[in-house]
Write a protein that holds these residues in place. Structure first.
Motif, mmCIF file in Angstrom:
data_model
loop_
_atom_site.group_PDB
_atom_site.id
_atom_site.type_symbol
_atom_site.label_atom_id
_atom_site.label_comp_id
_atom_site.label_asym_id
_atom_site.label_seq_id
_atom_site.Cartn_x
_atom_site.Cartn_y
_atom_site.Cartn_z
ATOM 1 N N GLY A 12 0.744 -1.167 -0.130
ATOM 2 C CA GLY A 12 -0.009 0.136 0.002
ATOM 3 C C GLY A 12 0.858 1.289 0.156
ATOM 4 O O GLY A 12 2.022 1.185 0.541
ATOM 5 N N THR A 13 0.277 2.287 -0.510
ATOM 6 C CA THR A 13 0.974 3.774 -0.630
ATOM 7 C C THR A 13 0.612 4.408 0.548
ATOM 8 O O THR A 13 -0.484 4.632 0.805
ATOM 9 C CB THR A 13 0.590 4.301 -1.922
ATOM 10 N N LEU A 14 1.794 4.794 1.307
ATOM 11 C CA LEU A 14 1.438 5.797 2.366
ATOM 12 C C LEU A 14 1.148 7.204 1.954
ATOM 13 O O LEU A 14 2.220 7.611 1.315
ATOM 14 C CB LEU A 14 2.678 5.585 3.148
ATOM 15 N N SER A 15 0.306 7.756 2.116
ATOM 16 C CA SER A 15 0.002 9.168 1.805
ATOM 17 C C SER A 15 -0.680 9.915 2.781
ATOM 18 O O SER A 15 -1.511 9.380 3.651
ATOM 19 C CB SER A 15 -0.600 9.169 0.428
ATOM 20 N N SER A 67 -0.810 7.234 7.605
ATOM 21 C CA SER A 67 -0.907 7.091 6.205
ATOM 22 C C SER A 67 -2.392 7.630 6.170
ATOM 23 O O SER A 67 -2.764 8.690 6.578
ATOM 24 C CB SER A 67 -1.117 5.238 6.256
ATOM 25 N N THR A 68 -3.025 7.116 5.014
ATOM 26 C CA THR A 68 -4.392 7.592 4.573
ATOM 27 C C THR A 68 -5.083 6.431 4.237
ATOM 28 O O THR A 68 -4.823 5.198 4.235
ATOM 29 C CB THR A 68 -4.207 8.343 3.518
ATOM 30 N N SER A 71 -4.877 4.498 1.257
ATOM 31 C CA SER A 71 -3.393 3.770 0.866
ATOM 32 C C SER A 71 -3.708 2.257 0.840
ATOM 33 O O SER A 71 -2.965 1.554 0.226
ATOM 34 C CB SER A 71 -2.497 4.044 2.284
ATOM 35 N N ARG A 72 -4.884 1.863 1.218
ATOM 36 C CA ARG A 72 -5.198 0.275 1.035
ATOM 37 C C ARG A 72 -6.077 -0.065 -0.265
ATOM 38 O O ARG A 72 -6.986 -1.190 -0.104
ATOM 39 C CB ARG A 72 -5.758 -0.320 2.200
ATOM 40 N N GLU A 91 -1.273 3.818 11.108
ATOM 41 C CA GLU A 91 -1.105 2.784 10.655
ATOM 42 C C GLU A 91 -0.736 1.888 11.706
ATOM 43 O O GLU A 91 0.496 2.439 12.540
ATOM 44 C CB GLU A 91 -0.174 2.861 9.377
#
Length: 852
Positions: A12-15, A67-68, A71-72, A91
């Motif tokens: 997942g991208t952390l944003s 995170s956001t 992100s998942r 997170e």
């Protein structure tokens, strides 16, 4: 041994980010800034209210960072409150290394604790990314040789709370456990495809993602963390890595954030000043309850309930009484519930009606202690320039004084309530009542509907308005009142009216009374001063009506027959069948009574209803009319005129007839003066019983008929044409009169006359004589009267008939018998008897008419 393990959650991208320009602004609160992480603790802050939430972890679970929600792999439908993917989250990473098998549950993986800076009612936990895999690439040859899917499981450890799933994909809430529906979870909310190198097979389901409401009052929230492993595919064996030092050990990374519900004011929008008053729902409230407003919109600055009525929210903490225009101060009491600690409550009244709370004199505040149930707010100085009418008031309660002391903006606890507030003019309370009925004439059995219209004719609000019956003349029971209120029951604003109705079934007794009256009263209580009242009356009438009847008794018994010397008691009744009758005069014509009877002086009386009888004057000298003085006959009452006459001694077979008539304010239904024909109920008729005479005659030698003593007689009843038993009448000899008898007081009917003893030397009548007495005393002979042996006649024309019975010597057969052979056999005997009679002297007999 070379291997390769991949945890899909790491893909997942952390944003981080904030709400975009298209975000609606109205209701619940959610953090918009990235969490601040220090010493393994993440802290988020709600915008406006400043409510802080801290996240910490223990054991094999750590706060991994910020995170956001997206992100998942963001799926909007997973979050029913309309959350966005850029929403900041905390997170967590859970190391599933507590001797976890490749399939099945694995417990003891640590805990997560969440703390709020103020108690929060029913917060919502939003989760994303519960899921991932643990894989092994033997020899690093680019293919997966063993793989298991795993996901963290959150078990609620805080007592007194429950959980409800609001929305989500592959998310399950079972009791106090948050888990996945399908344990073969990928790391993302939007796909089952697992991307890494080497490429693993697809998962059986998406990650567990969604929203869960925590039901109850929350200050601290703790979850025990465990995990569930399952084989990804039956073609490959499962895998788990329980070495915490391994960089590729089994773990699950997931994100979460919390939203908290809010309450807003509901006064018009101008009072928000672009920053609506709101409060995070907590333990302390105004009144017994509070409602969440518009749970689908985040971080609002405009109230979703703003309206001119200020009544779109369920506010119940303050009861405001109107303030009079001349008041110099004002106080009210606010109800408090759930105060877990000391706090502040404030109120504002827009005295100058400028649509904002901007004058410091418009605010009153008070502090309260933990457990308090009320507080009093006092506006010690009322600013000038007020005008009568309505304005608005706002009340706040909470734990942070600086927030509660402001009429706008968000607070981290408590409640906001808005009300319409009345500034009353110089009070002039008044009320009116108009009562009507839908019937104009009383008819028994009909239903009359009464309508009551009460109007607040004053300039202040009236409460406790109630209509009551103060007088009702009906003999039945009126129904209870049914109200139609213009607003709140029991309350009338100035100019408002309430209509009430009731029904009543008219009874015969009501009709008889002639008048059904009903008086009602309305009462209302003004804000200041004594209650005001008004009354109104409605009535229904029945046309006045009355009736006359006449009767008579002889010896206490109603009997049309009377004998001379007996007393007749006459009774005339006048009865009101509806209403009161005035000027009643009863007139009894006795012309056909007093010629054969004598009026009993002083016997006439008049009794009206239950009153004592009063004397009525005797008929005037020379008059045969009995007349009452004019009197009033009450509704439903009966007046009785009574008097007596005595039948004259010589009134045999006479008929006594009298007629009563009456007049009054309305004529009677019968027996009215001057109206013909006269009804039978207005007339009484009596027939005097008859008297008749009997004479016994014998034939003398010169063939004349003379009266003879020595006979006796009896009357018998008629039994189907034959003599019956002895009648109740006695045949008596008239003293001093030879051969004369009389029968007195005989009633009309058929009888038999039988001679029981004949004069010496004479025969009895061969048979009884049948005769009839008519109502007028006429005696008619029948069987046994022979050819002239027995005769009857009224020779004097006085109504008294004379029955004459001729007799013959014993040797002579009566003419009533047949001739047979007896005349020839006795011829010689008759000649000898005649000679003997001549020898005894010439006896002459004279016929005398008996005295009457």
């Amino acid at each position: 041994m070379a291997f390769f393990a991949v945890l899909m959650v790491l893909l997942g991208t952390l944003s981080f980010g904030v709400f975009g320009p298209g975000t609606a602004a109205q209701a619940y609160q959610v953090p918009t800034a990235a969490p601040v992480i220090s010493n393994g603790i993440a802290t988020t802050t709600m915008p406006g209210s400043g409510l802080t939430t801290t996240y910490s972890a223990s054991g094999l679970t750590d706060v991994f960072g910020g995170s956001t929600l997206g992100s998942r792999g963001f799926v909007p439908s997973d979050y029913n409150q309309g959350l966005v993917g850029t929403l900041p989250t905390v997170e967590f990473s859970t190391d599933a290394v507590n001797s976890c098998a490749t399939t099945g549950p694995c417990s003891g993986l640590g805990s997560i604790t969440i703390n709020f800076s103020q108690p929060v009612r029913n917060p919502v936990l939003n989760l994303a990314g519960l899921g991932g895999n643990s894989a092994w690439d033997e020899g690093l040859n680019g293919s997966i040789d063993r793989i298991s899917q795993l996901h963290a499981v959150l078990g609620l450890a805080t007592t007194g709370l429950t959980m409800t799933k609001l929305s989500g994909g592959n998310l399950s809430v079972s009791g106090n456990t948050i888990t996945a529906v399908n344990d073969s979870t990928s790391a993302r909310c939007n796909t089952v495809v697992q991307s890494s190198t080497p490429q693993p097979p697809d998962a059986g389901a998406t990650a567990a993602c969604g929203s869960v409401r925590i039901n109850g009052l929350v200050s601290t929230l703790t979850f025990n963390v465990s995990a569930v492993f399952t084989r990804t595919t039956s073609a490959l064996p499962g895998y788990s890595d329980n070495d915490p030092q391994s960089s590729l050990h089994s773990e699950d990374n997931y994100v979460m954030t919390l939203t908290v519900p809010q309450d807003f004011g509901d006064a018009p929008t101008s009072y928000d000043q672009n920053n609506a008053a709101s409060a995070v729902l907590s333990d302390v409230t105004l009144g017994p309850s509070v409602t969440e407003d518009n749970a689908q919109v985040a971080n609002g600055t405009v109230s979703p309930n703003a309206s001119a009525t200020a009544a779109l929210d369920q506010d119940n903490g303050v009861v405001l009484t109107p303030m009079t225009l001349s008041a110099t101060s004002y106080s009210t009491t606010v109800a408090i519930s759930g105060a877990g600690k000391a706090g502040t409550t404030c109120g504002w009244i827009d005295f100058d009606k400028d649509a904002i709370f901007d004058n410091p004199a418009e605010r009153a505040c008070a502090t309260f202690a933990a457990g308090a149930t009320s507080a009093t707010l006092t506006w010690a100085t009322i600013p000038g320039g007020m005008t009568a009418g309505t304005t608005y008031a706002r009340f706040r309660i909470g734990y942070t004084a600086t927030q509660i002391q402001s009429p706008i903006g968000a607070s981290n606890s408590g409640e906001v309530e808005d009300y319409v507030f009345t500034i009353a003019p110089a009070p002039a309370p008044a009320i009116s009542l108009v009562k009507s009925v839908d019937k104009t004439t009383l008819v028994a059995g009909q239903t009359a509907t009464y309508t009551f219209v009460a109007t607040n004719t004053g300039n202040v609000t009236l409460t406790g308005v109630v209509i009551s019956e103060t007088q009702f003349s009906g003999t039945g029971t009126m129904s209870s009142l049914s109200y139609t209120w213009p607003g709140v029951a029991g309350t009338l604003l100035a100019g408002q009216s309430v209509t009430a109705t009731a029904t009543y079934v008219v009874t015969q007794a009501d009709v008889t009374s002639g008048l059904l009256t009903n008086t009602a009263k309305v009462t209302g209580t003004p804000p200041v001063g004594v209650p005001v009242t008004a009354t109104s009356k409605a009535q229904v009438t029945a046309p006045p009506a009355w009736v006359i009847s006449k009767g008579a008794t002889v010896g206490g018994v109603s009997n049309p027959l009377v004998s001379p010397g007996q007393t007749i008691v006459y009774t005339v009744t006048a009865t009101s069948s509806s209403g009161q009758i005035t000027g009643v005069v009863l007139t009894d014509n006795l012309a056909n009574v007093l010629d054969q009877a004598t009026f009993v002086a002083g016997s006439a009386t008049l009794k009206i209803g239950t009153a004592a009888a009063t004397p009525v004057a005797n008929p005037a000298n020379g008059s045969t009319t009995l007349t009452t003085a004019a009197f009033t006959l009450p509704a439903g009452a009966t007046a009785t005129l009574s008097y007596s006459v005595v039948v004259k001694a010589d009134a045999w077979s006479e008929e006594l007839v009298n007629t009563v008539t009456g007049s009054g304010s309305v004529p009677p239904s019968r027996c009215a003066t001057g109206v013909t024909p006269i009804a039978p109920e207005c007339i009484t008729t009596h027939r005097v019983t008859a008297k008749f005479l009997i004479e016994k005659l014998g034939e003398s030698s010169d063939s004349s008929w003379v009266a003879m003593n020595g006979s006796s007689w009896v009357l018998k009843t008629d039994a189907a044409g034959m003599p019956g038993t002895n009648a109740a009448y006695t045949v008596t000899a008239i003293p001093g009169q030879t051969g004369q008898f009389q029968v007195e007081g005989i009633k009309p009917g058929t009888y038999w006359l039988e001679e029981t003893k004949a004069p010496a030397g004479f025969n009895l009548l061969a048979e009884a004589v049948r005769f009839t007495v008519a109502a007028d005393g006429v005696v008619t002979l029948g069987q046994g009267s022979g050819s002239g042996v027995v005769t009857s006649a009224d020779q004097d024309g006085d109504g008294i008939f004379l029955v004459s019975v001729r007799d013959v010597p014993a040797l002579q057969m009566p003419e009533t018998g047949g001739i047979g052979y007896w005349p020839f056999a006795l011829a010689g005997s008759a000649t000898l008897l005649a000679a003997a009679v001549l020898a005894s002297g010439n006896l002459r007999r004279r016929k005398d008419q008996p005295a009457t």
